[in-house]
Design a protein around this motif. Structure first.
Motif, short mmCIF file in Angstrom:
data_model
loop_
_atom_site.label_atom_id
_atom_site.label_comp_id
_atom_site.label_asym_id
_atom_site.label_seq_id
_atom_site.Cartn_x
_atom_site.Cartn_y
_atom_site.Cartn_z
N GLY A 198 0.81 -1.19 0.00
CA GLY A 198 0.00 0.00 0.00
C GLY A 198 0.85 1.26 0.00
N GLN A 199 0.32 2.31 -0.58
CA GLN A 199 1.05 3.57 -0.63
C GLN A 199 1.24 4.12 0.78
OE1 GLN A 199 -0.13 5.96 -3.86
NE2 GLN A 199 0.85 7.82 -3.14
N GLN A 205 3.20 3.86 -6.06
CA GLN A 205 2.53 2.88 -6.92
C GLN A 205 3.13 2.95 -8.32
OE1 GLN A 205 0.77 0.58 -5.76
NE2 GLN A 205 0.63 1.45 -3.70
N ARG A 238 -1.75 -3.57 -0.25
CA ARG A 238 -2.46 -2.54 -1.01
C ARG A 238 -3.98 -2.74 -0.95
NH1 ARG A 238 -1.08 -1.31 -7.38
NH2 ARG A 238 -2.51 0.45 -7.69
#
Length: 291
Positions: free
Chosen positions: A73-74, A102, A134
């Motif tokens: 995940g960012q 990403q 994510r």
């Protein structure tokens, strides 16, 4: 507050299991792509992508991950050094947080920590990145480098680094030498800079042209300034030709006081205007004309 969040994230990262991507001892391999321009030292990570140590000529070591599909995940991943499964009594060490993007290169590590990671691998430790998934915040994603066989290939990596040029293209693509006082004398510092440019041009067959532009400050008559800028440009081009650069690659121009880069009203400004700029051009690469 950030310290509390950071500490909690590190504890979660070290103690979590989640989905781990790492080569087994049997699968671990290292690939070295050597040249005089760069050394790329890569470990394939099954079902994830590649862990890449990248050392460019004239720069320090960097590290990045490459993947076709980033599952992290960012945000920020925790980077820590873990002991291998056969040495669990050794303590884990945290190296802080790394930004996640990403893209096909979801994270990059600065030179200081990249070197620390490489030292850890030499000791049999495993650099590991941990970040929530994510698509599932409760599922941690771990990407870990295996230290297996590292030292067997490390000597080859050091040999590659030893053979790198002292500069890269970006560092010499746009250069300048200054002329102290009002003359056209190339001092030792200027010759040292020109020698680096010459070394690179001789090593890189893609460099197809060099543009040499002479300049002056606004002191004196314009006609004399133009002749002085010509003399300075010719001193640089003559030096390069004597050092083995093909004269057919050189375009020498002179502009007098027409293109100042600083105010001619101050001594410091005039010193900056007394210059010759050298611009390198590669095949299939358009660069802005800069005087």
């Amino acid at each position: 507050m950030r310290i509390i969040v950071y500490t909690a994230l590190m504890l979660w990262a070290i103690n979590s299991h989640g989905l781990t991507f790492q080569a087994s001892v049997e699968e671990t391999e290292w690939r070295l792509s050597p040249s005089i321009f760069e050394c790329e030292f890569v470990q394939p990570i099954p079902n994830y992508g590649e862990a890449v140590f990248y050392h460019e000529a004239g720069e320090d070591l960097m590290f990045h991950l490459k993947t076709k599909k980033n599952l992290m995940g960012q945000g920020e991943a925790a980077l820590h050094i873990e002991p291998p499964i056969w040495g669990p009594s050794r303590f884990a060490l945290d190296l802080g947080l790394v930004a996640i993007h990403q893209s096909s290169v979801p994270l990059k590590v600065d030179p200081g920590r990249a070197n620390h990671m490489m030292q850890a691998l030499m000791k049999g430790m495993q650099p590991t990145f941990t970040r929530k998934a994510r698509y599932d915040e409760n599922e941690p994603i771990r990407v870990s480098l295996s230290a297996a066989n590292f030292n067997s290939f490390y000597k080859d990596y050091l040999g590659c680094v030893a053979g790198l040029l002292p500069v890269n293209f970006r560092q010499v693509a746009k250069s300048k030498v200054l002329f102290k006082g009002g003359g056209d004398y190339l001092d030792a510092e200027s010759k040292k800079k020109l020698d680096l440019i010459i070394l690179y041009v001789k090593a890189d067959p893609k460099v197809k042209a060099l543009y040499i532009d002479g300049h002056s400050d606004s002191s004196g008559r314009r006609y004399n300034n133009r002749r002085l800028s010509e003399s300075r440009a010719l001193k640089v081009s003559d030096y390069m030709v004597k050092k083995g650069i093909d004269p057919g690659m050189l375009t020498t121009r002179y502009h007098g006081e027409r293109y100042p880069v600083a105010s001619n009203k101050t001594r410091a400004g005039r010193e900056l205007n007394r210059r010759v700029t050298i611009r390198l051009e590669k095949e299939d690469e358009d660069m802005e004309v800069e005087f």
